[in-house]
Scaffold this active site. Structure first.
Site: not given
Lengths: 280, 280
Positions: B149, B225, B258
């Site tokens: 991320s 996600d 995620h």
């Protein structure tokens, strides 16, 4: 009223599913949460189950997030079930110490106040939760059980007392003789009272002399574990196992401590040990 | 004064050592903590290094405890280094939002107040911390880098800007085009000011058109996600990579989200990808 399951979280993982469920426990008289890993389906056969019981201060999430067990469970086609370690909630008796009250249920049925109203983890794990998961998931009846520290104690005592339920049992750094160590004595005094006769049915070293079913046992213990000398003493169980003819393998792992770094390092061996006894 | 390292924790793991160190950072002007995994020695050759940069809200501990990477690193003989995501402490500017301030350093050198005094993660990770670990551990100069991320953004920008430093780069669900997504626009406005010319050197999609070294890139992205559509958009980097001749593999993983459950599922692939480029 049948207990209903509420899905709290779901994550794809290693081709399977990691889920977190909440339900009302009639036995514990409070809402409870458990985690489950469902491996990718291999065929139409319902998959066997390995239960993991966690240690002091833990919840369903510690093993779920830190042990790396799902990778191996996915490969072997094993379901993992991670219960919480005690009843929970504002209405549930508690204590400020880490080793009594919430997070420290010791997998027993309390008989003393203020604990008796909720602290019945033995009944919850031997009856209510297995029935609940059997009703809601398509699982094999073949099951094994493992645990860490207080949860190693829980896994051993459930396996010993529920003869035939589990194909194998394993533990990381378990409390094996709680009636003779400080953690166990404190908890048993509070939950069960001062009459030590009531403690016997929750002590694996004592139970092992009284049960029939000699299931295979694997124990890993780090020799750099800060709790080894005072609280754990796995050689006591090894001695009783030898006397009673239990197939117990105790492995002393040099340099390892009491943490999930230790568990992660050997969890594959434990799951392969259980698979060998489950997938026959 | 040379920075000295203070050992905070050490755990045996997969035959190697998981350690946590504190040191004073002159660049960030505060104490900092990083984690490192040292694999079991395979021979006298100093082992190559894989850096892991974490995402918003994370510290050195998230990947360390949740990804299951040490098992693979131990097998492959790779050192893992897990830095923190920002400067820390009561004297360090902060914000109540999760995506600004401590835990959200965005791997850049801030120029605006109140951030400029401490928020210099680009210099910390490109200069100070590499020099510190080189002085204190016996490591190969061969290194790769990966992240998740915001840390995927960090890994990509460090790899692109420090041409030749890293043999390969990989990311889980990275922010690739921060100048065009809300997380990046908020952070860059605060840390770098409103002049978007200053943002270019921290945007991988823009940097890729400007650099020479076409190192191999692996990206995994779950299609479930929650941040994919608004914040991540990895297809934008894939398009620039194709135009510019970068060997980038983008894998869309069906059903994955995620979380670290996603990272754990594919971290072995990433470490084997890096090992292929490091161990040549």
């Amino acid at each position: 009223m049948a207990s209903t399951l509420e899905l709290l979280e779901e994550h794809r993982m290693f081709g399977g599913w990691q889920q977190r469920w909440r339900h009302h426990s009639a036995v514990l008289n409070c809402p409870m949460i458990f985690s489950i890993f469902l491996p990718p389906p291999q065929d139409d056969t319902p998959p066997p189950v390995v239960w993991f019981l966690a240690g002091l201060t833990c919840t369903d999430e510690n093993f779920t997030t830190k042990a790396g067990a799902q990778r191996v469970a996915a490969q072997l086609g094993l379901v993992l079930i991670m219960p919480d370690t005690s009843p929970r909630g504002d209405d549930v008796a508690n204590d400020s110490a880490y080793d009594l009250g919430q997070g420290a249920g010791f997998y027993l049925n309390a008989t003393q106040q203020p604990w008796a109203a909720h602290y019945r983890m033995f009944d919850y794990l031997s009856k209510e939760l297995p029935a609940l998961v059997a009703d809601n998931f398509k699982l094999s009846e073949r099951q094994s059980i493992m645990g860490h520290s207080m949860g190693g104690h829980g896994a051993l005592l459930l396996a010993l007392r529920l003869g035939g339920r589990f194909s194998s049992v394993s533990a990381f750094a378990p409390i094996v003789n709680p009636t003779e160590v400080p953690w166990g004595q404190k908890a048993f005094s509070a939950y069960l009272g001062e009459d030590r006769a009531a403690w016997r049915e929750y002590d694996s070293c004592l139970l092992m002399s009284e049960v029939e079913n000699r299931l295979p046992i694997l124990i890993d213990q780090g020799d750099n574990d800060q709790f080894l000398a005072d609280q754990l003493r796995p050689e006591r169980l090894e001695e009783v196992a030898r006397e009673q003819g239990f197939p117990l393998e105790l492995r002393i792992q040099p340099g390892y401590d009491h943490s999930y770094f230790f568990i992660a390092s050997f969890v594959e061996d434990h799951l392969r040990f259980h698979a060998k006894h489950l997938l026959v």
